[in-house]
Write a protein that holds these residues in place. Structure first.
Motif, PDB file in Angstrom:
ATOM      1  N   GLU A  19      95.975  53.261 -49.650  1.00  0.00           N
ATOM      2  CA  GLU A  19      97.260  52.596 -49.361  1.00  0.00           C
ATOM      3  C   GLU A  19      98.369  53.584 -48.986  1.00  0.00           C
ATOM      4  O   GLU A  19      99.415  53.186 -48.475  1.00  0.00           O
ATOM      5  CB  GLU A  19      97.697  51.703 -50.521  1.00  0.00           C
ATOM      6  N   GLN A  20      98.142  54.865 -49.223  1.00  0.00           N
ATOM      7  CA  GLN A  20      99.112  55.897 -48.836  1.00  0.00           C
ATOM      8  C   GLN A  20      98.888  56.403 -47.415  1.00  0.00           C
ATOM      9  O   GLN A  20      99.737  57.110 -46.869  1.00  0.00           O
ATOM     10  CB  GLN A  20      99.031  57.086 -49.806  1.00  0.00           C
ATOM     11  N   PRO A  22      99.017  55.009 -44.391  1.00  0.00           N
ATOM     12  CA  PRO A  22     100.013  54.735 -43.354  1.00  0.00           C
ATOM     13  C   PRO A  22     101.234  55.672 -43.412  1.00  0.00           C
ATOM     14  O   PRO A  22     101.687  56.175 -42.375  1.00  0.00           O
ATOM     15  CB  PRO A  22     100.419  53.276 -43.608  1.00  0.00           C
ATOM     16  N   MET A  23     101.748  55.937 -44.600  1.00  0.00           N
ATOM     17  CA  MET A  23     102.897  56.834 -44.715  1.00  0.00           C
ATOM     18  C   MET A  23     102.515  58.258 -44.317  1.00  0.00           C
ATOM     19  O   MET A  23     103.276  58.957 -43.650  1.00  0.00           O
ATOM     20  CB  MET A  23     103.468  56.805 -46.132  1.00  0.00           C
ATOM     21  N   ASP A  40      98.409  53.466 -34.823  1.00  0.00           N
ATOM     22  CA  ASP A  40      98.041  52.185 -35.441  1.00  0.00           C
ATOM     23  C   ASP A  40      98.074  52.286 -36.965  1.00  0.00           C
ATOM     24  O   ASP A  40      98.577  51.391 -37.644  1.00  0.00           O
ATOM     25  CB  ASP A  40      96.644  51.744 -34.989  1.00  0.00           C
ATOM     26  N   GLY A  43     101.479  52.279 -38.362  1.00  0.00           N
ATOM     27  CA  GLY A  43     102.094  50.958 -38.265  1.00  0.00           C
ATOM     28  C   GLY A  43     101.639  49.984 -39.338  1.00  0.00           C
ATOM     29  O   GLY A  43     102.176  48.883 -39.462  1.00  0.00           O
ATOM     30  N   CYS A  44     100.679  50.375 -40.128  1.00  0.00           N
ATOM     31  CA  CYS A  44     100.191  49.515 -41.206  1.00  0.00           C
ATOM     32  C   CYS A  44     101.159  49.552 -42.394  1.00  0.00           C
ATOM     33  O   CYS A  44     101.930  50.491 -42.557  1.00  0.00           O
ATOM     34  CB  CYS A  44      98.800  49.960 -41.666  1.00  0.00           C
ATOM     35  N   SER A  45     101.060  48.560 -43.243  1.00  0.00           N
ATOM     36  CA  SER A  45     101.951  48.468 -44.404  1.00  0.00           C
ATOM     37  C   SER A  45     101.378  49.163 -45.639  1.00  0.00           C
ATOM     38  O   SER A  45     102.121  49.448 -46.579  1.00  0.00           O
ATOM     39  CB  SER A  45     102.208  47.004 -44.745  1.00  0.00           C
ATOM     40  N   GLY A  46     100.076  49.387 -45.645  1.00  0.00           N
ATOM     41  CA  GLY A  46      99.425  49.921 -46.834  1.00  0.00           C
ATOM     42  C   GLY A  46      98.792  48.828 -47.673  1.00  0.00           C
ATOM     43  O   GLY A  46      98.082  49.106 -48.636  1.00  0.00           O
ATOM     44  N   ARG A  47      99.073  47.577 -47.318  1.00  0.00           N
ATOM     45  CA  ARG A  47      98.492  46.447 -48.046  1.00  0.00           C
ATOM     46  C   ARG A  47      97.230  45.921 -47.353  1.00  0.00           C
ATOM     47  O   ARG A  47      96.589  45.000 -47.852  1.00  0.00           O
ATOM     48  CB  ARG A  47      99.510  45.333 -48.208  1.00  0.00           C
ATOM     49  N   GLU A  48      96.876  46.519 -46.219  1.00  0.00           N
ATOM     50  CA  GLU A  48      95.648  46.139 -45.532  1.00  0.00           C
ATOM     51  C   GLU A  48      94.453  46.564 -46.388  1.00  0.00           C
ATOM     52  O   GLU A  48      94.598  47.321 -47.341  1.00  0.00           O
ATOM     53  CB  GLU A  48      95.565  46.831 -44.151  1.00  0.00           C
TER      54      GLU A  48
END
Length: 171
Positions: A19-20, A22-23, A40, A43-48
């Motif tokens: 979950e880290q 994307p950042m 891409d 651009g994800c939230s980390g909740r994917e």
């Protein structure tokens, strides 16, 4: 070692959670590391799903010509990283030893083995820290010296680790 591969080994070694990613990808983009999959991922939230996030990391790595390292390769990269921090004075012996006490012995080269021997067992270091300041000072000195020797690993040697990764089929 390039920044994207650093993220990959940090993920494979369990130092970065899915979950880290994307950042971490966004930080890489800000540092001028760029690829379509990395954009891409950033651009994800980390909740994917973990599967989706790691898939994008693997795709970004493939776009850069490498793959996600096997855990053992990642642990060796971590070992070299910690030795470099200690040798450069950016971490203390205790800060470097603590994570190594919790990890498997993955030494392959003489310098890696020497460094892990210098780290020593946790119970011994705790004992000398409490009861023998001179021995503790000697431990710190030996660890810094071994770290300095390991940190002298050349870029060619680190590239060889990455090349073995490419040809070994580690995923």
């Amino acid at each position: 070692m390039d920044r994207l591969f650093t993220l990959a080994w940090r993920y494979a070694a369990g130092l970065v959670r899915a979950e880290q990613l994307p950042m971490e990808a966004a930080h890489l983009l800000a540092a001028d590391v760029d690829s379509p999959a990395l954009r891409d991922l950033a651009g994800c939230s980390g909740r994917e799903s973990r599967y989706e996030l790691v898939g994008l990391l693997k795709q970004a790595l493939a776009e850069s010509g490498t793959t996600l390292p096997h855990w053992e390769t990642a642990e060796r990269c971590h070992l070299h990283h910690l030795a470099g921090l200690l040798a450069a004075g950016h971490a203390t012996s205790a800060e470097v030893a603590a994570p190594l006490w919790e990890r498997p012995d993955i030494a392959h080269t003489g310098a890696e083995h020497e460094f892990l021997v210098a780290v020593g067992p946790k119970h011994h270091v705790a004992h000398i820290a409490a009861h023998d300041p001179a021995a503790h000072q000697a431990w710190e000195s030996a660890m810094v010296a071994a770290a300095a020797r390991l940190a002298l690993t050349t870029p060619a040697e680190m590239d060889a680790i990455r090349a073995r990764l490419r040809f070994s089929g580690d995923k």
